[in-house]
Design a protein around this motif. Structure first.
Motif, short mmCIF file in Angstrom:
data_model
loop_
_atom_site.label_atom_id
_atom_site.label_comp_id
_atom_site.label_asym_id
_atom_site.label_seq_id
_atom_site.Cartn_x
_atom_site.Cartn_y
_atom_site.Cartn_z
N GLY A 1 0.86 -1.35 -0.16
CA GLY A 1 -0.21 0.22 0.22
C GLY A 1 1.10 1.31 -0.78
N GLY A 2 0.68 1.83 -1.15
CA GLY A 2 2.04 3.07 -1.51
C GLY A 2 0.71 3.94 -1.19
N SER A 3 0.24 4.35 -1.57
CA SER A 3 -0.79 5.46 -0.92
C SER A 3 -1.89 5.84 -0.56
CB SER A 3 -0.11 6.02 -2.34
OG SER A 3 -1.15 7.84 -2.80
N GLY A 4 -2.77 6.67 0.21
CA GLY A 4 -3.93 6.69 0.72
C GLY A 4 -4.04 5.26 1.64
N TYR B 1 -7.81 -3.23 -12.28
CA TYR B 1 -7.61 -2.38 -12.92
C TYR B 1 -8.16 -0.63 -12.73
CZ TYR B 1 -8.21 -0.17 -17.57
OH TYR B 1 -8.70 0.80 -18.88
N GLN B 2 -9.57 -0.74 -12.81
CA GLN B 2 -10.05 0.29 -11.95
C GLN B 2 -9.57 0.64 -10.83
OE1 GLN B 2 -12.92 1.48 -13.19
NE2 GLN B 2 -14.41 0.81 -12.47
N LEU B 3 -9.54 0.15 -9.25
CA LEU B 3 -8.10 1.00 -8.55
C LEU B 3 -6.39 1.59 -9.51
CD1 LEU B 3 -8.48 1.57 -5.19
CD2 LEU B 3 -6.50 -0.86 -4.71
N ASP B 4 -6.55 0.46 -10.04
CA ASP B 4 -5.03 1.97 -10.34
C ASP B 4 -5.00 2.63 -11.43
OD1 ASP B 4 -1.85 1.15 -11.02
OD2 ASP B 4 -2.55 1.60 -12.93
N ASN B 5 -6.29 2.97 -11.78
CA ASN B 5 -6.25 3.60 -13.18
C ASN B 5 -7.09 5.33 -12.16
OD1 ASN B 5 -6.77 3.20 -16.51
ND2 ASN B 5 -6.87 1.26 -15.06
N ALA B 6 -7.95 5.07 -10.83
CA ALA B 6 -8.68 6.61 -10.64
C ALA B 6 -8.43 6.54 -9.59
CB ALA B 6 -10.18 5.43 -9.66
N ARG B 7 -6.73 5.19 -8.55
CA ARG B 7 -6.58 6.04 -7.75
C ARG B 7 -4.73 5.87 -7.73
NH1 ARG B 7 -10.66 5.45 -3.15
NH2 ARG B 7 -12.40 6.09 -3.56
N GLY B 8 -4.16 5.05 -7.98
CA GLY B 8 -2.98 4.48 -7.35
C GLY B 8 -2.26 4.33 -6.95
N TYR B 9 -3.45 3.39 -5.61
CA TYR B 9 -2.86 3.05 -4.58
C TYR B 9 -1.62 1.51 -4.08
CZ TYR B 9 -6.67 6.01 -2.81
OH TYR B 9 -6.92 7.03 -2.25
N LEU B 10 -1.52 0.81 -4.89
CA LEU B 10 -1.74 -0.49 -4.99
C LEU B 10 0.42 -0.70 -5.73
CD1 LEU B 10 -4.16 -2.76 -4.54
CD2 LEU B 10 -2.42 -1.99 -3.04
N GLN C 1 3.93 7.31 -5.64
CA GLN C 1 3.49 6.49 -6.48
C GLN C 1 4.73 6.75 -6.95
OE1 GLN C 1 -0.53 8.82 -7.55
NE2 GLN C 1 -1.91 7.78 -5.93
N ASN C 2 5.82 6.43 -6.84
CA ASN C 2 6.94 6.94 -7.13
C ASN C 2 7.66 5.18 -7.48
OD1 ASN C 2 8.54 6.95 -9.76
ND2 ASN C 2 10.25 8.24 -8.18
N TYR C 3 6.53 3.84 -7.27
CA TYR C 3 7.17 2.94 -7.62
C TYR C 3 6.33 1.52 -8.54
CZ TYR C 3 8.12 4.20 -2.14
OH TYR C 3 8.02 4.19 -1.47
N SER C 4 6.95 0.27 -8.71
CA SER C 4 6.49 0.47 -10.01
C SER C 4 5.32 -0.79 -9.05
CB SER C 4 7.86 -1.18 -9.70
OG SER C 4 8.74 -0.83 -10.30
N PHE C 5 4.62 -1.60 -9.85
CA PHE C 5 3.36 -1.67 -9.95
C PHE C 5 2.75 -2.88 -10.83
CE2 PHE C 5 3.31 1.89 -13.66
CZ PHE C 5 3.06 0.44 -14.57
N SER C 6 1.91 -3.58 -10.72
CA SER C 6 1.62 -4.92 -11.47
C SER C 6 1.85 -5.04 -13.19
CB SER C 6 -0.08 -5.51 -10.72
OG SER C 6 -0.12 -6.46 -11.54
#
Length: 485
Positions: free
Chosen positions: A73-76, A260-269, A317-322
Protein backbone atom coordinates in the motif's frame (compact mmCIF):
# COMPACT_ATOMS: atom_id res chain seq x y z
CA UNK A 1 -13.89 2.52 -2.83
CA UNK A 2 -15.98 2.21 -5.93
CA UNK A 3 -18.94 -0.11 -5.88
CA UNK A 4 -20.07 -1.82 -9.03
CA UNK A 5 -23.80 -1.88 -9.72
CA UNK A 6 -25.86 -2.81 -12.74
CA UNK A 7 -27.25 0.41 -14.24
CA UNK A 8 -30.82 0.54 -15.48
CA UNK A 9 -31.76 3.15 -18.08
CA UNK A 10 -35.03 4.73 -17.01
CA UNK A 11 -37.60 6.22 -19.37
CA UNK A 12 -39.58 8.97 -17.67
CA UNK A 13 -43.02 9.82 -19.03
CA UNK A 14 -44.98 12.94 -18.09
CA UNK A 15 -48.69 12.90 -17.51
CA UNK A 16 -51.50 15.09 -16.09
CA UNK A 17 -54.22 14.22 -13.60
CA UNK A 18 -57.70 15.65 -13.23
CA UNK A 19 -59.20 13.11 -10.88
CA UNK A 20 -58.15 9.61 -9.84
CA UNK A 21 -59.54 6.78 -7.83
CA UNK A 22 -57.63 5.52 -4.78
CA UNK A 23 -56.75 2.34 -6.70
CA UNK A 24 -55.31 4.41 -9.51
CA UNK A 25 -53.32 6.52 -7.05
CA UNK A 26 -51.92 3.32 -5.49
CA UNK A 27 -50.72 2.21 -8.93
CA UNK A 28 -49.14 5.60 -9.59
CA UNK A 29 -47.33 5.63 -6.25
CA UNK A 30 -45.62 2.29 -6.93
CA UNK A 31 -41.92 2.62 -7.79
CA UNK A 32 -41.69 0.40 -10.85
CA UNK A 33 -37.90 0.73 -10.80
CA UNK A 34 -37.67 -0.86 -7.36
CA UNK A 35 -39.95 -3.90 -7.63
CA UNK A 36 -40.60 -6.04 -4.57
CA UNK A 37 -40.81 -9.28 -6.54
CA UNK A 38 -38.09 -9.88 -9.15
CA UNK A 39 -38.01 -13.07 -11.26
CA UNK A 40 -35.16 -15.26 -10.03
CA UNK A 41 -33.43 -15.41 -13.43
CA UNK A 42 -32.83 -11.64 -13.18
CA UNK A 43 -32.04 -11.57 -9.48
CA UNK A 44 -29.47 -14.38 -9.72
CA UNK A 45 -27.48 -12.42 -12.32
CA UNK A 46 -27.25 -9.44 -9.99
CA UNK A 47 -26.21 -11.74 -7.12
CA UNK A 48 -23.37 -13.20 -9.23
CA UNK A 49 -22.15 -9.73 -10.16
CA UNK A 50 -22.22 -8.40 -6.60
CA UNK A 51 -20.54 -11.57 -5.26
CA UNK A 52 -17.61 -11.15 -7.60
CA UNK A 53 -17.17 -7.41 -8.06
CA UNK A 54 -18.44 -5.95 -4.78
CA UNK A 55 -17.61 -8.71 -2.31
CA UNK A 56 -14.67 -10.81 -3.52
CA UNK A 57 -12.73 -8.59 -5.86
CA UNK A 58 -12.75 -5.12 -4.30
CA UNK A 59 -11.99 -3.78 -0.81
CA UNK A 60 -11.59 -7.15 0.89
CA UNK A 61 -9.04 -8.18 -1.71
CA UNK A 62 -7.22 -4.83 -1.72
CA UNK A 63 -6.75 -4.70 2.06
CA UNK A 64 -6.00 -8.40 2.63
CA UNK A 65 -3.43 -8.29 -0.18
CA UNK A 66 -1.59 -5.52 1.67
CA UNK A 67 -1.69 -7.45 4.96
CA UNK A 68 -0.13 -10.57 3.42
CA UNK A 69 2.22 -8.51 1.23
CA UNK A 70 1.16 -9.66 -2.21
CA UNK A 71 0.80 -5.95 -2.82
CA UNK A 72 2.17 -2.92 -1.01
CA UNK A 73 0.00 0.00 0.00
CA UNK A 74 1.99 2.94 -1.29
CA UNK A 75 -0.60 5.69 -1.18
CA UNK A 76 -3.88 6.84 0.34
CA UNK A 77 -6.01 4.36 2.27
CA UNK A 78 -3.77 1.48 1.27
CA UNK A 79 -0.75 3.30 2.73
CA UNK A 80 -2.68 3.69 5.98
CA UNK A 81 -3.32 -0.05 5.94
CA UNK A 82 0.36 -0.71 5.15
CA UNK A 83 1.53 1.44 8.06
CA UNK A 84 -1.31 0.37 10.39
CA UNK A 85 -2.44 3.96 10.60
CA UNK A 86 -6.07 3.68 11.61
CA UNK A 87 -7.34 1.59 8.69
CA UNK A 88 -7.01 -1.88 10.24
CA UNK A 89 -9.03 -0.93 13.36
CA UNK A 90 -11.50 1.65 12.06
CA UNK A 91 -15.15 0.61 11.90
CA UNK A 92 -15.57 2.54 8.65
CA UNK A 93 -12.77 0.80 6.75
CA UNK A 94 -14.73 -2.21 5.46
CA UNK A 95 -18.24 -0.78 5.83
CA UNK A 96 -18.97 -0.85 2.09
CA UNK A 97 -17.98 -4.50 1.86
CA UNK A 98 -19.91 -5.35 5.03
CA UNK A 99 -23.11 -3.81 3.66
CA UNK A 100 -22.63 -5.31 0.20
CA UNK A 101 -22.14 -8.80 1.62
CA UNK A 102 -25.30 -8.65 3.69
CA UNK A 103 -27.31 -7.19 0.80
CA UNK A 104 -26.11 -9.96 -1.52
CA UNK A 105 -27.01 -12.68 0.97
CA UNK A 106 -30.42 -11.13 1.61
CA UNK A 107 -31.13 -11.15 -2.12
CA UNK A 108 -29.96 -14.76 -2.38
CA UNK A 109 -32.15 -15.70 0.59
CA UNK A 110 -35.16 -14.30 -1.28
CA UNK A 111 -34.26 -16.34 -4.38
CA UNK A 112 -33.90 -19.50 -2.28
CA UNK A 113 -37.29 -18.92 -0.64
CA UNK A 114 -38.94 -18.19 -4.00
CA UNK A 115 -37.55 -21.41 -5.52
CA UNK A 116 -38.30 -23.54 -2.43
CA UNK A 117 -41.78 -22.57 -1.25
CA UNK A 118 -42.64 -19.51 -3.31
CA UNK A 119 -43.88 -18.72 -6.78
CA UNK A 120 -41.02 -20.61 -8.48
CA UNK A 121 -41.18 -23.76 -6.38
CA UNK A 122 -39.41 -26.52 -8.29
CA UNK A 123 -36.92 -24.23 -10.03
CA UNK A 124 -34.15 -26.52 -8.83
CA UNK A 125 -31.31 -25.25 -11.01
CA UNK A 126 -31.65 -21.63 -9.92
CA UNK A 127 -32.17 -22.82 -6.35
CA UNK A 128 -28.93 -24.83 -6.41
CA UNK A 129 -26.97 -21.95 -7.93
CA UNK A 130 -28.34 -19.54 -5.32
CA UNK A 131 -27.35 -21.97 -2.56
CA UNK A 132 -23.77 -22.22 -3.86
CA UNK A 133 -23.51 -18.42 -3.91
CA UNK A 134 -25.18 -18.12 -0.51
CA UNK A 135 -22.75 -20.57 1.09
CA UNK A 136 -19.80 -18.88 -0.59
CA UNK A 137 -20.85 -15.43 0.66
CA UNK A 138 -21.51 -16.70 4.18
CA UNK A 139 -18.06 -18.31 4.34
CA UNK A 140 -16.51 -15.10 3.00
CA UNK A 141 -18.32 -13.08 5.66
CA UNK A 142 -17.30 -15.20 8.63
CA UNK A 143 -13.76 -15.78 7.31
CA UNK A 144 -13.20 -12.03 7.30
CA UNK A 145 -15.00 -11.02 10.51
CA UNK A 146 -15.38 -14.14 12.65
CA UNK A 147 -18.64 -14.32 14.65
CA UNK A 148 -21.27 -12.28 12.80
CA UNK A 149 -25.05 -11.70 12.89
CA UNK A 150 -26.77 -14.31 10.72
CA UNK A 151 -29.61 -16.46 12.06
CA UNK A 152 -31.44 -13.39 13.40
CA UNK A 153 -30.40 -11.17 10.49
CA UNK A 154 -32.43 -10.50 7.31
CA UNK A 155 -35.57 -9.73 9.31
CA UNK A 156 -36.14 -6.00 8.76
CA UNK A 157 -38.81 -4.57 11.01
CA UNK A 158 -38.80 -7.70 13.20
CA UNK A 159 -35.35 -8.05 14.78
CA UNK A 160 -33.42 -4.80 14.90
CA UNK A 161 -30.31 -5.96 16.79
CA UNK A 162 -29.54 -9.53 15.75
CA UNK A 163 -27.20 -11.60 17.88
CA UNK A 164 -23.77 -12.74 16.69
CA UNK A 165 -23.55 -16.37 15.64
CA UNK A 166 -20.45 -18.42 16.41
CA UNK A 167 -18.21 -19.16 13.44
CA UNK A 168 -18.26 -22.88 14.17
CA UNK A 169 -22.04 -22.90 13.76
CA UNK A 170 -21.89 -20.76 10.64
CA UNK A 171 -19.54 -23.22 8.99
CA UNK A 172 -22.04 -26.01 9.66
CA UNK A 173 -24.55 -23.96 7.66
CA UNK A 174 -22.00 -23.44 4.87
CA UNK A 175 -21.43 -27.18 4.49
CA UNK A 176 -25.12 -28.09 4.72
CA UNK A 177 -26.05 -25.45 2.14
CA UNK A 178 -23.43 -26.67 -0.35
CA UNK A 179 -24.56 -30.27 0.09
CA UNK A 180 -28.18 -29.19 -0.51
CA UNK A 181 -27.07 -27.27 -3.59
CA UNK A 182 -25.48 -30.38 -5.10
CA UNK A 183 -28.69 -32.33 -4.54
CA UNK A 184 -30.87 -29.63 -6.11
CA UNK A 185 -28.54 -29.18 -9.08
CA UNK A 186 -28.92 -32.89 -9.75
CA UNK A 187 -32.71 -32.64 -10.04
CA UNK A 188 -34.73 -32.08 -13.21
CA UNK A 189 -36.31 -28.63 -13.47
CA UNK A 190 -39.12 -27.60 -15.78
CA UNK A 191 -38.00 -23.98 -15.71
CA UNK A 192 -36.06 -22.50 -18.65
CA UNK A 193 -32.26 -22.82 -18.66
CA UNK A 194 -30.61 -19.63 -17.39
CA UNK A 195 -28.27 -19.39 -20.38
CA UNK A 196 -26.61 -15.98 -20.54
CA UNK A 197 -28.31 -14.86 -17.32
CA UNK A 198 -25.76 -17.15 -15.69
CA UNK A 199 -22.62 -15.05 -16.07
CA UNK A 200 -20.39 -17.76 -14.61
CA UNK A 201 -21.36 -21.08 -16.22
CA UNK A 202 -24.16 -20.17 -18.69
CA UNK A 203 -26.54 -22.56 -16.96
CA UNK A 204 -24.22 -25.59 -16.99
CA UNK A 205 -25.34 -27.55 -13.91
CA UNK A 206 -22.39 -29.93 -14.10
CA UNK A 207 -19.94 -27.07 -13.65
CA UNK A 208 -21.91 -25.64 -10.74
CA UNK A 209 -21.73 -29.05 -9.05
CA UNK A 210 -17.97 -29.08 -9.61
CA UNK A 211 -17.73 -25.61 -8.06
CA UNK A 212 -19.73 -26.72 -5.02
CA UNK A 213 -17.42 -29.72 -4.51
CA UNK A 214 -14.38 -27.49 -4.91
CA UNK A 215 -15.69 -25.14 -2.24
CA UNK A 216 -16.34 -28.11 0.05
CA UNK A 217 -12.70 -29.14 -0.45
CA UNK A 218 -11.50 -25.62 0.36
CA UNK A 219 -13.65 -25.26 3.47
CA UNK A 220 -12.80 -28.74 4.76
CA UNK A 221 -9.13 -27.83 4.49
CA UNK A 222 -9.92 -24.45 6.11
CA UNK A 223 -11.04 -26.29 9.24
CA UNK A 224 -7.95 -28.51 9.34
CA UNK A 225 -6.59 -26.91 12.52
CA UNK A 226 -9.87 -27.66 14.31
CA UNK A 227 -10.95 -30.87 12.60
CA UNK A 228 -8.49 -32.29 10.06
CA UNK A 229 -10.03 -34.62 7.47
CA UNK A 230 -7.66 -34.73 4.53
CA UNK A 231 -9.20 -37.87 3.03
CA UNK A 232 -12.51 -36.02 2.72
CA UNK A 233 -10.74 -33.06 1.11
CA UNK A 234 -9.41 -35.40 -1.58
CA UNK A 235 -12.86 -36.89 -2.20
CA UNK A 236 -14.27 -33.44 -2.83
CA UNK A 237 -11.32 -32.54 -5.07
CA UNK A 238 -11.95 -35.66 -7.17
CA UNK A 239 -15.46 -34.38 -7.91
CA UNK A 240 -14.39 -30.86 -8.81
CA UNK A 241 -12.53 -29.06 -11.62
CA UNK A 242 -10.57 -30.96 -14.26
CA UNK A 243 -9.18 -27.88 -16.02
CA UNK A 244 -9.19 -24.11 -15.80
CA UNK A 245 -12.26 -24.15 -18.06
CA UNK A 246 -14.25 -25.25 -14.98
CA UNK A 247 -13.07 -22.43 -12.70
CA UNK A 248 -15.51 -20.58 -10.45
CA UNK A 249 -14.76 -17.11 -11.78
CA UNK A 250 -16.49 -14.16 -13.35
CA UNK A 251 -15.39 -11.99 -16.23
CA UNK A 252 -17.74 -9.24 -17.37
CA UNK A 253 -16.49 -7.11 -20.22
CA UNK A 254 -18.97 -4.40 -19.29
CA UNK A 255 -17.52 -4.03 -15.79
CA UNK A 256 -13.75 -3.52 -15.48
CA UNK A 257 -11.76 -5.68 -13.08
CA UNK A 258 -11.59 -3.86 -9.70
CA UNK A 259 -7.78 -3.86 -9.64
CA UNK A 260 -7.78 -2.14 -13.02
CA UNK A 261 -10.30 0.37 -11.71
CA UNK A 262 -8.32 1.08 -8.55
CA UNK A 263 -5.08 1.50 -10.48
CA UNK A 264 -6.62 3.91 -12.95
CA UNK A 265 -8.62 5.92 -10.42
CA UNK A 266 -6.34 6.01 -7.40
CA UNK A 267 -2.97 4.30 -7.94
CA UNK A 268 -2.77 2.98 -4.38
CA UNK A 269 -1.13 -0.45 -4.81
CA UNK A 270 2.47 -1.08 -5.78
CA UNK A 271 5.10 -3.80 -6.13
CA UNK A 272 5.84 -5.47 -2.81
CA UNK A 273 9.52 -6.07 -2.03
CA UNK A 274 8.45 -8.94 0.21
CA UNK A 275 6.83 -10.71 -2.74
CA UNK A 276 9.74 -9.93 -5.04
CA UNK A 277 12.24 -11.37 -2.55
CA UNK A 278 10.30 -14.65 -2.35
CA UNK A 279 10.26 -14.98 -6.14
CA UNK A 280 13.96 -14.18 -6.47
CA UNK A 281 14.79 -16.75 -3.78
CA UNK A 282 13.64 -19.44 -6.23
CA UNK A 283 15.96 -19.91 -9.18
CA UNK A 284 14.55 -19.24 -12.63
CA UNK A 285 11.11 -18.20 -11.46
CA UNK A 286 9.63 -16.40 -14.49
CA UNK A 287 7.33 -14.38 -12.24
CA UNK A 288 10.22 -12.54 -10.59
CA UNK A 289 10.12 -10.06 -13.44
CA UNK A 290 6.87 -10.97 -15.16
CA UNK A 291 4.70 -9.91 -12.23
CA UNK A 292 5.95 -6.31 -12.21
CA UNK A 293 6.35 -3.26 -14.45
CA UNK A 294 9.53 -1.21 -14.60
CA UNK A 295 9.24 2.55 -14.15
CA UNK A 296 11.34 5.60 -14.95
CA UNK A 297 11.81 7.56 -11.73
CA UNK A 298 13.03 10.74 -13.40
CA UNK A 299 13.11 12.04 -16.95
CA UNK A 300 15.91 10.38 -18.92
CA UNK A 301 16.63 7.80 -16.23
CA UNK A 302 16.69 4.10 -17.20
CA UNK A 303 13.67 1.88 -16.62
CA UNK A 304 14.08 -0.02 -13.34
CA UNK A 305 12.09 -2.01 -10.84
CA UNK A 306 11.27 0.09 -7.79
CA UNK A 307 9.88 -1.98 -4.94
CA UNK A 308 8.04 -0.68 -1.90
CA UNK A 309 9.76 -1.88 1.28
CA UNK A 310 6.82 -3.22 3.26
CA UNK A 311 5.90 -1.05 6.22
CA UNK A 312 8.88 1.24 5.75
CA UNK A 313 8.96 3.10 2.41
CA UNK A 314 7.49 6.61 2.32
CA UNK A 315 4.08 7.32 0.82
CA UNK A 316 4.47 7.91 -2.90
CA UNK A 317 3.20 6.80 -6.29
CA UNK A 318 6.72 6.43 -7.64
CA UNK A 319 7.02 2.64 -7.35
CA UNK A 320 6.68 -0.28 -9.74
CA UNK A 321 3.25 -1.83 -10.03
CA UNK A 322 1.58 -4.97 -11.33
CA UNK A 323 2.25 -6.12 -14.89
CA UNK A 324 -0.90 -8.27 -14.78
CA UNK A 325 -3.43 -5.44 -14.61
CA UNK A 326 -6.08 -5.61 -17.32
CA UNK A 327 -9.70 -4.45 -17.36
CA UNK A 328 -10.86 -7.86 -18.58
CA UNK A 329 -9.09 -10.02 -15.99
CA UNK A 330 -11.44 -12.48 -14.28
CA UNK A 331 -12.35 -12.41 -10.62
CA UNK A 332 -11.65 -15.83 -9.13
CA UNK A 333 -13.96 -17.26 -6.50
CA UNK A 334 -12.12 -20.60 -6.79
CA UNK A 335 -9.38 -21.18 -9.37
CA UNK A 336 -8.12 -24.43 -10.85
CA UNK A 337 -4.62 -23.81 -9.53
CA UNK A 338 -5.97 -23.27 -6.00
CA UNK A 339 -7.84 -26.58 -6.21
CA UNK A 340 -4.65 -28.39 -7.25
CA UNK A 341 -2.71 -26.83 -4.37
CA UNK A 342 -5.49 -27.97 -2.02
CA UNK A 343 -5.06 -31.48 -3.41
CA UNK A 344 -1.27 -31.37 -3.02
CA UNK A 345 -1.48 -30.22 0.59
CA UNK A 346 -4.17 -32.74 1.54
CA UNK A 347 -2.09 -35.60 0.10
CA UNK A 348 1.04 -34.45 1.93
CA UNK A 349 -0.75 -33.95 5.25
CA UNK A 350 -2.66 -37.22 4.95
CA UNK A 351 0.61 -39.18 5.21
CA UNK A 352 4.05 -38.18 6.45
CA UNK A 353 5.49 -40.64 3.94
CA UNK A 354 4.44 -38.49 0.97
CA UNK A 355 7.45 -36.82 -0.64
CA UNK A 356 6.39 -36.97 -4.30
CA UNK A 357 6.26 -33.59 -5.99
CA UNK A 358 3.88 -34.73 -8.75
CA UNK A 359 0.80 -32.94 -7.39
CA UNK A 360 2.82 -29.83 -6.55
CA UNK A 361 4.17 -29.82 -10.11
CA UNK A 362 0.65 -30.03 -11.54
CA UNK A 363 -0.44 -27.12 -9.34
CA UNK A 364 2.56 -25.00 -10.30
CA UNK A 365 1.93 -25.75 -13.96
CA UNK A 366 -1.67 -24.56 -13.57
CA UNK A 367 -0.42 -21.43 -11.81
CA UNK A 368 1.96 -20.70 -14.68
CA UNK A 369 -1.03 -20.94 -17.01
CA UNK A 370 -3.58 -18.95 -14.99
CA UNK A 371 -6.12 -16.97 -16.95
CA UNK A 372 -4.72 -13.45 -16.83
CA UNK A 373 -3.23 -11.13 -19.41
CA UNK A 374 0.32 -12.44 -18.94
CA UNK A 375 1.11 -16.12 -18.48
CA UNK A 376 4.27 -18.12 -18.00
CA UNK A 377 3.25 -21.22 -19.92
CA UNK A 378 6.64 -21.61 -21.61
CA UNK A 379 8.25 -22.43 -18.27
CA UNK A 380 8.70 -26.13 -17.59
CA UNK A 381 6.99 -26.68 -14.23
CA UNK A 382 8.71 -30.04 -13.64
CA UNK A 383 12.18 -28.54 -14.03
CA UNK A 384 11.21 -25.58 -11.87
CA UNK A 385 9.92 -27.77 -9.03
CA UNK A 386 12.94 -30.09 -9.33
CA UNK A 387 15.15 -27.07 -8.68
CA UNK A 388 13.43 -26.40 -5.35
CA UNK A 389 15.37 -29.26 -3.67
CA UNK A 390 12.45 -30.82 -1.81
CA UNK A 391 13.74 -33.86 0.08
CA UNK A 392 11.15 -34.66 2.76
CA UNK A 393 7.48 -34.24 3.69
CA UNK A 394 8.07 -31.10 5.76
CA UNK A 395 9.91 -29.43 2.87
CA UNK A 396 7.08 -30.41 0.53
CA UNK A 397 4.38 -28.94 2.76
CA UNK A 398 6.23 -25.67 3.17
CA UNK A 399 6.83 -25.30 -0.56
CA UNK A 400 3.20 -26.09 -1.34
CA UNK A 401 2.22 -23.23 0.97
CA UNK A 402 4.65 -20.80 -0.64
CA UNK A 403 3.82 -21.75 -4.22
CA UNK A 404 0.11 -21.46 -3.51
CA UNK A 405 0.73 -18.01 -2.05
CA UNK A 406 2.74 -16.94 -5.10
CA UNK A 407 0.00 -18.16 -7.43
CA UNK A 408 -2.60 -15.89 -5.79
CA UNK A 409 -1.03 -12.68 -7.13
CA UNK A 410 -2.69 -10.34 -7.92
CA UNK A 411 -6.39 -10.68 -7.30
CA UNK A 412 -6.82 -13.82 -5.18
CA UNK A 413 -5.69 -12.02 -2.06
CA UNK A 414 -8.65 -12.99 0.12
CA UNK A 415 -7.66 -16.65 -0.09
CA UNK A 416 -3.99 -15.82 0.47
CA UNK A 417 -5.05 -14.03 3.67
CA UNK A 418 -7.23 -16.93 4.79
CA UNK A 419 -4.47 -19.42 4.08
CA UNK A 420 -1.85 -17.40 5.92
CA UNK A 421 -4.01 -17.29 9.05
CA UNK A 422 -4.88 -21.00 8.84
CA UNK A 423 -1.21 -21.97 8.54
CA UNK A 424 -0.31 -19.59 11.37
CA UNK A 425 -2.48 -21.77 13.61
CA UNK A 426 -1.01 -25.01 12.26
CA UNK A 427 2.65 -23.95 12.54
CA UNK A 428 2.12 -22.13 15.82
CA UNK A 429 4.01 -18.91 15.21
CA UNK A 430 4.97 -16.37 12.58
CA UNK A 431 8.61 -17.44 12.95
CA UNK A 432 7.78 -21.03 11.95
CA UNK A 433 5.39 -20.03 9.17
CA UNK A 434 6.37 -21.09 5.62
CA UNK A 435 5.51 -17.59 4.36
CA UNK A 436 7.73 -15.03 5.98
CA UNK A 437 6.20 -11.56 5.96
CA UNK A 438 8.51 -8.56 6.09
CA UNK A 439 6.52 -5.67 7.55
CA UNK A 440 8.15 -4.95 10.94
CA UNK A 441 4.81 -3.71 12.28
CA UNK A 442 3.50 -7.28 12.17
CA UNK A 443 5.26 -8.05 15.45
CA UNK A 444 2.45 -6.27 17.29
CA UNK A 445 -0.02 -5.28 14.60
CA UNK A 446 -0.78 -8.06 12.16
CA UNK A 447 -4.54 -7.91 11.47
CA UNK A 448 -5.86 -11.35 12.42
CA UNK A 449 -9.32 -10.40 11.14
CA UNK A 450 -11.23 -7.39 9.78
CA UNK A 451 -13.37 -5.02 11.81
CA UNK A 452 -17.15 -5.07 11.68
CA UNK A 453 -18.84 -2.47 9.50
CA UNK A 454 -19.89 0.87 10.91
CA UNK A 455 -23.53 0.28 9.95
CA UNK A 456 -23.82 -2.34 12.70
CA UNK A 457 -21.17 -1.07 15.10
CA UNK A 458 -23.23 2.10 15.46
CA UNK A 459 -26.68 0.45 15.50
CA UNK A 460 -26.41 -3.05 16.98
CA UNK A 461 -25.36 -3.25 20.63
CA UNK A 462 -24.19 -6.85 20.12
CA UNK A 463 -21.78 -5.78 17.41
CA UNK A 464 -20.79 -2.64 19.33
CA UNK A 465 -19.78 -4.75 22.32
CA UNK A 466 -17.78 -7.17 20.17
CA UNK A 467 -16.05 -4.29 18.38
CA UNK A 468 -14.86 -2.43 21.47
CA UNK A 469 -12.19 0.01 20.31
CA UNK A 470 -11.26 -2.07 17.25
CA UNK A 471 -7.88 -3.20 18.55
CA UNK A 472 -9.22 -6.74 18.96
CA UNK A 473 -8.19 -7.34 15.33
CA UNK A 474 -4.56 -7.56 16.50
CA UNK A 475 -5.21 -10.08 19.29
CA UNK A 476 -8.33 -12.14 18.50
CA UNK A 477 -7.96 -14.99 16.02
CA UNK A 478 -11.06 -16.27 14.26
CA UNK A 479 -12.34 -19.63 15.51
CA UNK A 480 -10.93 -21.82 12.70
CA UNK A 481 -7.50 -20.26 13.30
CA UNK A 482 -7.54 -21.13 17.00
CA UNK A 483 -9.52 -18.24 18.46
CA UNK A 484 -12.78 -18.17 20.37
CA UNK A 485 -14.81 -15.94 18.07
Amino acid sequence: MKKYKAILLLAIASFSLNSCSEDKMDDINKNVNNPTDVPSHFAITDAMTSTAFSNTGSDLSFYSGVYVELNAGGSGQMYNAETRNGEPINQTTYNNSWNNQYQTMYNLKLIIEKCTTGTEKGNYTTLGIAQVLYAYNLALLTDMYGDVPFTEAFQPGVIFQPKLDHQEDLYKIVFATLEDAIVNLGKTSNYPVLGNQDLIYQGDKTKWIKAANGLLARYTLRLSFRNPDYAKVLIYVSKSFTSKNDEFKLKNNDIPNPYYQLDNARGYLFASKSLSDKLNARANDPRAEGYFTKIRKTSGAPLTYEFFVNGESPQSQNYSFSALINRNNPIFMLSYHELLFIKAEAEARNSDAVTSTASLTAAVNAAFNKDEVINFSTTNAANYVAGLNITNNADLLKEIAVQKYLSFYENECVEAYNDYRRLLAIYGSAAAHPIQLANPLNAAKFPLRLTYGNSDVSANKNVTEAFGDGTYVYTEKVWWAGGTR
